[in-house]
Design an enzyme around this catalytic site. Structure first.
Site: not given
Length: 497
Positions: A255, A267, A278, A339, A341
């Site tokens: 990812k 958020k 991330d 997002e 996934r």
């Protein structure tokens, strides 16, 4: 940052030369015990308690040199163990805390190549500092040691191989830390892809980058959907290491959300800080592949880096939008902050099309992982055999993994009224980590011949990829590089199968 020079020297402790000589102390029920290559040091034996030394992990104490004109001496706590994780953490604790020296010599209880490698890795990793964005050069007193020496009795050829393996592992983790530390203004899908290309081409590896046009042509609806809200479009990077004669093929899917605002499911401000992290899964997949290639392990490895920036805008996907993923499955987006996934789904389908022997995805996926397991254990889900192999690899690497189930009843939670599956169920707070795993499982392909699913493992590193607590061992504050050592070890096991 440049790694310190790493060396293994076969010499008695009393002849050690350097700015600092490090000797281990083990914590036992009967009190602290010296743990050096020679077993005891007469001048220190019996003095540990008087010095206030206990042998606890991360403990560091300076004492008088063992001889006139000799190096300064430091005692480092090994905790209760003498295994590779204890040695790696002890060496890292020294280099993390001791700065401004040119050379450090480690006289720890090294008995074989694996323990020597652990000390070198820990010392190199503890030296890490990210200074790219500092306006002034570091003061000499704050710089890490330029040379690390381990006292060990190994044959020259074996010692050279250990040094090379330690340099490779430490460089891989350093790459992850550097990428994660880079501000999102400078690390975005296209620039990340460019860095991957440079790293791969330096090793003469095959690398391919799919830009927005290629993603649209190929039907990568997850990557395109998540990246739609940003002015900096998504990328899919495929890096391949395929040595001649390799019998096994392992795929890594990472990812790579270079910044995650949550999209229109925005958020809160405090939760958005740190969302440059991330993309750690993609950085990990890249670093592991490069390390395996540098070590020339006889296993085929393919890394799929799923890169996008999740931003809110007039073009961003909305809750209730439906995306058609690679392979044709449709997903109703009910939470644009789920997002990761979505981009991983495309990567899993792409990886499955090559029918590798196993697929492992790595992702900072759910905050629920920290609620379930805290910040030391990484949640893993999927194939039982693969999970057991990774847990075993983690034992030598000092990385903790815990397998969670993927119960079939959770699939109903992701039911959509209009699409094949929903990406989340807003308001549902139960089993968030496992629910994400159940979603991802839907996109893992079959082996072709017997119709069984390709062995697959999902690593949710959301709670372990970043050290928000006190520094410990070779870990300072910030990105940890979790999973790199274990995945390299697993690739080595696979190559020998």
């Amino acid at each position: 940052m440049t790694l310190p020079r790493l060396r293994i020297v076969s010499a008695p402790l009393e002849d050690a030369n350097g700015d600092l000589l490090v000797i281990g102390v083990r914590k036992t029920p009967d009190g602290p015990v010296l743990a050096a290559p020679a077993g005891t040091v007469p001048s220190l034996e019996g003095s540990l308690s008087k010095l206030g030394v206990t042998g606890a992990s991360d403990e560091l104490a300076r004492v008088l040199p063992l001889r006139d004109g000799g190096p300064a001496v430091a005692l480092v706590g090994l905790g209760e163990g003498l295994d590779e994780p204890a040695l790696r953490n002890a060496a890292g604790a020294v280099t993390r805390q001791v700065r401004g020296l040119d050379s450090i010599v480690f006289a720890l209880p090294v008995t074989d190549a694996a323990s020597a490698q652990a000390v070198l890795e820990g010392a190199a990793l503890g030296s890490y500092r990210f200074t790219e964005y500092r306006s002034a050069a570091a003061e000499p007193t704050s710089r890490p040691a330029g040379e690390i020496t381990v006292l060990a009795t190994l044959a020259d050829e074996e010692a050279a191989a250990v040094v090379e393996a330690a340099e490779t592992s430490a460089s891989a983790i350093e790459l992850v830390r550097d990428l994660v530390n880079t501000p999102p203004s400078d690390l975005y899908p296209a620039s990340f892809a460019d860095r991957a290309v440079r790293e791969a081409e330096a090793l003469r590896l095959e690398v391919e980058v799919l830009d927005e046009a290629a993603l649209a042509e190929g039907g990568y609806g997850g990557l395109l959907g998540v990246g739609r809200g940003s002015s900096r479009g998504p990328r899919l990077v495929r890096v391949r290491y395929a040595p001649e004669g390799a019998q096994r093929h392992l795929a890594l899917v990472g990812k790579g959300i270079t910044f995650d605002t949550g999209g229109l499911s925005l958020k809160p401000a405090a939760s958005m800080v740190g969302m440059k992290y991330d993309m750690t899964g993609a950085a990990t997949a890249l670093a592991v592949l490069l390390a395996v290639a540098r070590r020339e392990l006889p296993v085929r490895l393919t890394a799929w880096l799923c890169l996008a920036e999740n931003m809110p805008s007039g073009d961003a996907i909305r809750p209730n939008d439906v995306l058609t993923m690679l392979g044709g499955k449709t997903v109703e987006v009910l939470n644009t902050d789920a997002e990761g996934r979505l981009v991983l789904a495309d990567g899993l389908v792409a990886a499955s099309e090559e029918r590798p022997d196993a697929i492992i995805d790595i992702a900072t996926l759910t905050g629920a992982a920290k609620v379930a397991l805290g910040d030391r254990y990484t949640a893993i889900m999927g194939d039982d055999t693969l999970a057991s192999e990774l847990v075993a690899a983690g034992e030598g690497s000092g990385e903790l993994f815990w397998q969670l189930p993927l119960p079939g009843y959770l699939r109903e939670v992701l039911r959509s009224d209009v699409a094949d599956i929903a990406n989340a169920k807003p308001g549902n707070t139960a089993a968030g980590t496992m629910l994400a795993g159940v979603f991802l499982q839907e996109f893992v392909g079959d082996q072709g011949e017997n119709g069984e699913r390709i062995p697959w493992l999902h690593l949710d590193i959301a709670s372990t990829a970043n050290n928000e607590g006190s520094p410990r061992g070779h870990l300072g504050a910030g990105p940890t590089g979790v999973g790199v050592l274990s995945l390299i070890a697993l690739a080595e096991q696979v190559s020998q199968a």
